[in-house]
Design an enzyme around this catalytic site. Structure first.
Site, short mmCIF file in Angstrom:
data_model
loop_
_atom_site.label_atom_id
_atom_site.label_comp_id
_atom_site.label_asym_id
_atom_site.label_seq_id
_atom_site.Cartn_x
_atom_site.Cartn_y
_atom_site.Cartn_z
N GLY A 25 60.00 32.55 59.47
CA GLY A 25 60.05 32.71 57.91
C GLY A 25 61.38 31.83 57.63
N ILE A 78 54.01 27.80 58.80
CA ILE A 78 54.68 27.03 59.71
C ILE A 78 54.50 26.92 61.03
CG2 ILE A 78 57.09 25.98 60.16
CD1 ILE A 78 57.90 26.82 57.31
N ASP A 102 63.05 27.71 46.27
CA ASP A 102 63.10 28.85 47.24
C ASP A 102 64.38 29.87 47.20
OD1 ASP A 102 61.00 27.49 48.30
OD2 ASP A 102 61.97 27.13 50.19
N GLU A 134 52.63 36.95 67.35
CA GLU A 134 52.90 37.48 66.21
C GLU A 134 53.01 39.04 66.08
OE1 GLU A 134 53.04 36.46 62.81
OE2 GLU A 134 53.17 38.37 62.55
N HIS A 166 27.50 13.45 44.27
CA HIS A 166 26.66 13.81 45.53
C HIS A 166 26.74 12.37 46.31
CE1 HIS A 166 23.74 15.29 48.48
NE2 HIS A 166 23.12 14.04 48.23
P1 FAD Z 1 65.04 22.59 49.58
O1 FAD Z 1 64.20 21.86 49.67
O2 FAD Z 1 65.55 23.50 50.38
O3 FAD Z 1 66.45 21.90 48.82
C1 FAD Z 1 67.66 22.64 48.61
C2 FAD Z 1 68.73 21.50 48.86
O4 FAD Z 1 69.80 21.96 48.22
C3 FAD Z 1 68.95 21.06 50.11
O5 FAD Z 1 68.89 19.45 50.00
C4 FAD Z 1 70.39 21.46 50.41
O6 FAD Z 1 71.09 20.49 51.37
C5 FAD Z 1 70.81 21.60 49.08
N1 FAD Z 1 72.08 22.46 49.01
C6 FAD Z 1 71.97 23.75 49.30
N2 FAD Z 1 73.15 24.30 48.81
C7 FAD Z 1 74.12 23.64 48.35
C8 FAD Z 1 75.18 23.42 47.61
N3 FAD Z 1 75.81 24.53 47.62
N4 FAD Z 1 75.77 22.26 47.07
C9 FAD Z 1 74.76 21.26 47.04
N5 FAD Z 1 73.61 20.94 47.75
C10 FAD Z 1 73.12 22.38 48.35
N6 FAD Z 1 56.11 23.68 51.24
C11 FAD Z 1 54.70 23.10 50.45
O7 FAD Z 1 54.66 23.51 49.17
N7 FAD Z 1 54.01 22.50 51.10
C12 FAD Z 1 54.03 22.39 52.49
O8 FAD Z 1 53.28 21.62 53.05
C13 FAD Z 1 55.25 22.66 53.10
N8 FAD Z 1 55.41 22.62 54.32
C14 FAD Z 1 56.51 22.75 54.96
C15 FAD Z 1 56.85 22.54 56.41
C16 FAD Z 1 58.07 23.05 57.13
C17 FAD Z 1 58.42 22.84 58.51
C18 FAD Z 1 58.95 23.55 56.33
C19 FAD Z 1 60.37 24.12 56.88
C20 FAD Z 1 58.80 24.09 54.92
C21 FAD Z 1 57.67 23.70 54.29
N9 FAD Z 1 57.52 23.78 52.97
C22 FAD Z 1 56.10 23.43 52.50
C23 FAD Z 1 58.53 24.50 52.30
C24 FAD Z 1 58.87 23.72 51.16
O9 FAD Z 1 59.99 22.65 52.05
C25 FAD Z 1 60.03 24.32 50.49
O10 FAD Z 1 59.45 25.22 49.77
C26 FAD Z 1 60.85 23.51 49.42
O11 FAD Z 1 61.56 22.32 50.15
C27 FAD Z 1 61.89 24.27 48.55
O12 FAD Z 1 62.16 23.34 47.87
P2 FAD Z 1 63.87 23.70 47.15
O13 FAD Z 1 64.13 22.68 46.36
O14 FAD Z 1 64.07 25.14 46.39
O15 FAD Z 1 64.72 23.65 48.35
P1 AMP Z 2 55.85 33.19 57.60
O1 AMP Z 2 56.73 34.10 56.96
O2 AMP Z 2 54.51 33.07 56.91
O3 AMP Z 2 56.49 31.84 58.06
O4 AMP Z 2 55.56 33.82 58.87
C1 AMP Z 2 56.50 34.44 59.96
C2 AMP Z 2 55.86 35.60 60.78
O5 AMP Z 2 56.71 35.66 61.98
C3 AMP Z 2 55.29 36.73 60.37
O6 AMP Z 2 53.99 36.86 60.30
C4 AMP Z 2 56.14 37.83 61.01
O7 AMP Z 2 55.19 39.04 61.13
C5 AMP Z 2 56.26 37.05 62.51
N1 AMP Z 2 57.59 37.64 63.25
C6 AMP Z 2 58.88 38.08 62.66
N2 AMP Z 2 59.60 38.35 63.69
C7 AMP Z 2 58.77 38.50 64.95
C8 AMP Z 2 59.10 38.90 66.28
N3 AMP Z 2 60.06 39.12 66.76
N4 AMP Z 2 57.95 38.56 67.11
C9 AMP Z 2 56.78 38.16 66.83
N5 AMP Z 2 56.51 37.76 65.25
C10 AMP Z 2 57.48 38.01 64.46
#
Ligand code: FAD
Ligand code: AMP
Length: 479
Positions: A278, A192, A319, A211, A451
């Site tokens: 993270g 990210i 997640d 990092e 190609h």
């Molecule tokens: P989420 O997308 O987090 O959805 C969970 C939902 O549950 C949310 O809408 C939340 O409001 C709802 N919720 C939580 N608790 C409750 C509750 N108690 N009651 C009702 N609703 C609730 N992944 C990729 O594969 N490709 C990418 O390019 C990528 N880019 C990313 C870029 C960024 C900046 C970020 C932050 C993440 C990125 N990810 C990417 C990761 C990806 O977004 C997540 O892995 C994915 O959204 C996880 O899906 P999920 O459905 O498990 O959870």
């Molecule tokens: P990711 O889990 O891929 O989103 O990466 C997060 C990164 O942040 C990891 O590589 C960690 O080592 C780094 N990180 C966590 N805490 C710190 C900190 N205090 N200073 C610098 N880097 C950090």
């Protein structure tokens, strides 16, 4: 609204909404509870991925790449562009429109498939019941034949850099900056951090990435990570490894960051600081203590390979459970669970999940890395093909990086593929499919590739596994 459904999904991110749609397709009465609200107080579907993750980040990556192309890469084609400018609010508006379109699209799919969207916060109670609290505090309890928890994740905060959403921002704030910061600090050179750092770096920020780890992208194949680091440096990203942030303070409209590195304690000032260290599972206050659910030592909901929790008829996906935090991993888990609830024999191949960093060039991977195979004593062969030898990549003026394929030394089965280069995300998918079908490197090598295509680099890497690449000098000669 009925007071009992066959399936109640908690969370409408890519894990939850996909599970809900598949369950409904299979004829199960399905509801999906989501707490996210839009500006008008209406339920907002799509989760992190659609609202503040995959999609908006890719929208900004594409806009900023087009700007960087116009500024830096068109002259070589004989195209003159004088002083391209960037209208940041217009760029953000485009991103917001795409997000609105897609989240609205999920609402449409729910309607089409007969999934009931319920606005509120869900909590699992004992006896397969879900308590839903709406935005006004009204509580209702819904019965569920089965519950699928898909509550997702949230950004990790670290005490030395408390997010204030103005100067010190998380990944969500980094998608909303209304002007290009002159100096931008990024804590964490992970996926990210690299994507968001690239967006603002392309638009003109001086980006410094801090990092803590000594290794760059340790989960990636080391050869690919090294090549990616070289390219990022060329692009101007100042990635400082072995640099742990120990404090961040807002002073006179800037962020003063202290960090420790091999050179001792240091101080740097930035206009904005992104914290991208993270994400953690959103598993708090999600279930009653007598529901039978447990968390593992890292706070993920405990599940087995089929995403079954310890409570009967309660599943968890995405997640909020172990495994890579990737949208497609959660979606596939959601489909598997819906199918298993419907009595099908679905399972998930955790060895075949691609992961991508959407910088330019992209970095993409599936399967084992060379360092993993070495550490585990697995006999392997490696085939590497550089894009510098690809006619199509050269024709596009986009010839940095390489494709690497790893295969078992004895049975030739493909064990991994690692790419840094143009369209790496789409190229790696070809190998994901091959691996899913249990393909050998020779199977790929014997496949006809069009190609001139970038895909030919995948073909050549497969040929190189046995020293047969045509468009490079093979290091090792095999029969
Ligand atoms: P989420 O997308 O987090 O959805 C969970 C939902 O549950 C949310 O809408 C939340 O409001 C709802 N919720 C939580 N608790 C409750 C509750 N108690 N009651 C009702 N609703 C609730 N992944 C990729 O594969 N490709 C990418 O390019 C990528 N880019 C990313 C870029 C960024 C900046 C970020 C932050 C993440 C990125 N990810 C990417 C990761 C990806 O977004 C997540 O892995 C994915 O959204 C996880 O899906 P999920 O459905 O498990 O959870
Ligand atoms: P990711 O889990 O891929 O989103 O990466 C997060 C990164 O942040 C990891 O590589 C960690 O080592 C780094 N990180 C966590 N805490 C710190 C900190 N205090 N200073 C610098 N880097 C950090």
């Amino acid at each position: 609204m009925p007071d009992k459904y066959d399936v109640v999904v908690i969370g409408a991110g890519p894990a939850g909404y996909v599970a809900a749609i598949r369950a409904a397709q299979l004829g199960l009465s399905t509801a999906c509870v989501e707490q996210w609200l839009d500006a008008k107080g209406k339920v907002r579907l799509g989760g992190t991925c659609l609202n503040v993750g995959c999609i908006p980040s890719k929208a900004l990556l594409d806009s900023s790449y087009k700007f960087a192309e116009a500024r830096d890469h068109l002259a070589v084609h004989g195209i003159t562009v004088k002083d391209p400018g960037i209208d940041v609010p217009a760029m953000l508006e485009r991103k917001d429109k795409i997000v609105d379109q897609l989240t609205g699209g999920i609402a449409g799919l729910f309607k089409h498939n007969g999934v009931t969207a319920i606005s509120g916060t869900g909590k699992v109670l004992s006896g397969a019941r879900v308590e839903v609290t709406d935005k006004d505090g009204k509580v209702q309890v819904i019965g569920a034949g089965n519950i699928i928890i898909a509550a997702g994740s949230v950004p990790v905060n670290i005490p030395p850099a408390p997010v204030d959403n103005k100067y010190i921002i998380d990944s969500t704030g980094a998608l909303e900056l209304t002007e290009v910061p002159r100096r931008l600090g990024v804590i964490g050179a992970g996926v990210i951090g690299l994507e968001l750092g690239s967006v603002w770096g392309r638009l003109g920020s001086e980006v410094v990435m801090l990092e803590a780890l000594d290794d760059f992208l340790p989960m990636m194949d080391a050869q690919v990570a090294k090549e990616a680091a070289r390219i990022y440096k060329q692009q101007g990203l100042d990635i400082r490894l072995g640099t742990r942030v120990t404090g961040a303070e807002v002073k006179d409209g800037a962020v003063v960051v202290t960090y420790s590195s091999a050179g001792g304690e240091k101080v740097e000032t930035f206009d904005r600081l992104i914290v991208a260290v993270g994400r953690k599972p959103r598993s708090q206050e999600l279930f009653a203590s007598d529901s039978g659910l447990t968390l593992d030592e890292r706070g993920y909901i405990f599940v087995n390979d089929y995403c079954e929790t310890e409570a009967p008829h309660v599943f968890a996906v995405g997640d909020v459970v172990r495994g890579p935090m990737l949208a497609h991993k959660g979606s596939e888990e959601g489909i598997m669970v819906a199918e298993r609830i419907a009595g099908k024999k679905a399972q998930m191949n955790y060895d075949c999940i691609p992961s991508v960093i959407y910088t330019h060039p992209e970095v993409a991977a599936v399967g084992r890395t060379e360092q993993d195979l070495k550490a585990d004593g697995v006999p392997y062969k490696a085939g590497v093909f550089p894009f510098a030898a690809s006619g199509r990549a050269l024709a596009s003026n986009d010839a940095q990086g390489l494709v690497k394929i790893l295969a078992h030394a004895e049975n030739d089965r493909i064990l991994g593929c690692h790419i840094v280069g143009p369209s790496a995300a789409d190229l790696v998918q070809q190998v994901v499919i091959a691996m899913e079908f249990g393909s050998s490197a020779e199977d790929l090598a014997l496949t006809v590739f069009g190609h001139p295509t970038l895909s030919e680099a995948v073909h050549e890497a497969a040929l190189a596994v046995d020293g047969h690449a045509i468009h490079i000098a093979n290091k090792k000669k095999r029969s």
